[in-house]
Motif scaffolding. Sequence first.
Motif, PDB file in Angstrom:
ATOM      1  N   ILE A  23      29.121  10.395   1.830  1.00 55.50           N
ATOM      2  CA  ILE A  23      27.720   9.983   1.690  1.00 55.50           C
ATOM      3  C   ILE A  23      26.827  11.014   2.386  1.00 55.50           C
ATOM      4  N   GLY A  24      25.763  11.386   1.716  1.00 56.06           N
ATOM      5  CA  GLY A  24      24.832  12.347   2.277  1.00 56.06           C
ATOM      6  C   GLY A  24      25.083  13.785   1.857  1.00 56.06           C
ATOM      7  N   THR A  25      26.228  14.040   1.175  1.00 56.47           N
ATOM      8  CA  THR A  25      26.520  15.403   0.739  1.00 56.47           C
ATOM      9  C   THR A  25      25.521  15.832  -0.322  1.00 56.47           C
ATOM     10  N   LYS A  26      24.936  17.004  -0.133  1.00 53.88           N
ATOM     11  CA  LYS A  26      24.020  17.551  -1.134  1.00 53.88           C
ATOM     12  C   LYS A  26      24.843  18.252  -2.207  1.00 53.88           C
ATOM     13  N   LEU A  27      24.596  17.865  -3.459  1.00 53.05           N
ATOM     14  CA  LEU A  27      25.419  18.330  -4.566  1.00 53.05           C
ATOM     15  C   LEU A  27      24.571  18.946  -5.670  1.00 53.05           C
ATOM     16  N   MET A  28      25.187  19.851  -6.420  1.00 46.62           N
ATOM     17  CA  MET A  28      24.619  20.344  -7.669  1.00 46.62           C
ATOM     18  C   MET A  28      25.320  19.595  -8.797  1.00 46.62           C
ATOM     19  N   ARG A  29      24.517  18.976  -9.667  1.00 54.74           N
ATOM     20  CA  ARG A  29      25.079  18.277 -10.821  1.00 54.74           C
ATOM     21  C   ARG A  29      24.808  19.099 -12.076  1.00 54.74           C
TER      22      ARG A  29
END
Length: 241
Positions: A121-127
Amino acid sequence: MPKPVYQEIYQDLKRRIEAGDIAYGAFIPSESELTRSYSCSRSSVRRALAQLAADGHVQSQQGKGVRVIRDPSLDVTRGYNGLETFTEMAERLGFTPHTRCLTLERVTADEELAKQTGFPIGTKLMRALRARCADEQAVSTDDSYIPESIASGLTPQIVENGIYRYLEGELGLGIATSRRIITVEAATDADRNNINLGEFNAVAVMRSHTFDNEGLMLEYTETRQRPEFFSEYSTVTRTQR
């Protein structure tokens, strides 16, 4: 980042087996021969052979050696064969590939997304959501989540040219293994919009957690594929009793 020695040995032996250079039913060279051939340690050879066995390419015969159990003539003609890209699959199967980037956005993993992807939770991701076309027919979608710390430089053009080409070629990351769950599910409205389903009302769904050479997860992908286009080759082992 260079590949570990055992990965290079694994890839070369796998290529030789799938090309028929080491025939189905034959024994591969002994550990001593392989260590001399690849100028490496016995432990590297053993790790490569263990991975080949896990993939269903070979099986150890006590007192005899390691026998090839993968018959290339029985390989499936559709679907992913190992951890390959869509472009690599197109080269193998002989169709013209095309990828359309449908969505590229930054997201933060909330509780639901963390449970889905496996990222905290809280991980910044590229989708990156893209549609895959074979000979101009949309056959699947890939919806990937990659940590922004790795993939912040992604652009729609990079996505369409190949994310793995970027991760491996530009960033020098080593992509090693993928854990997959495969199901058949009812087609959604998004599936009907993005895939040429024709007479089908269901899709094959593959949810993959992919890891680098250090065993760290670098990608979660949900692939939704036209059933006619999908197949999966696998080998299972029964525990000896």
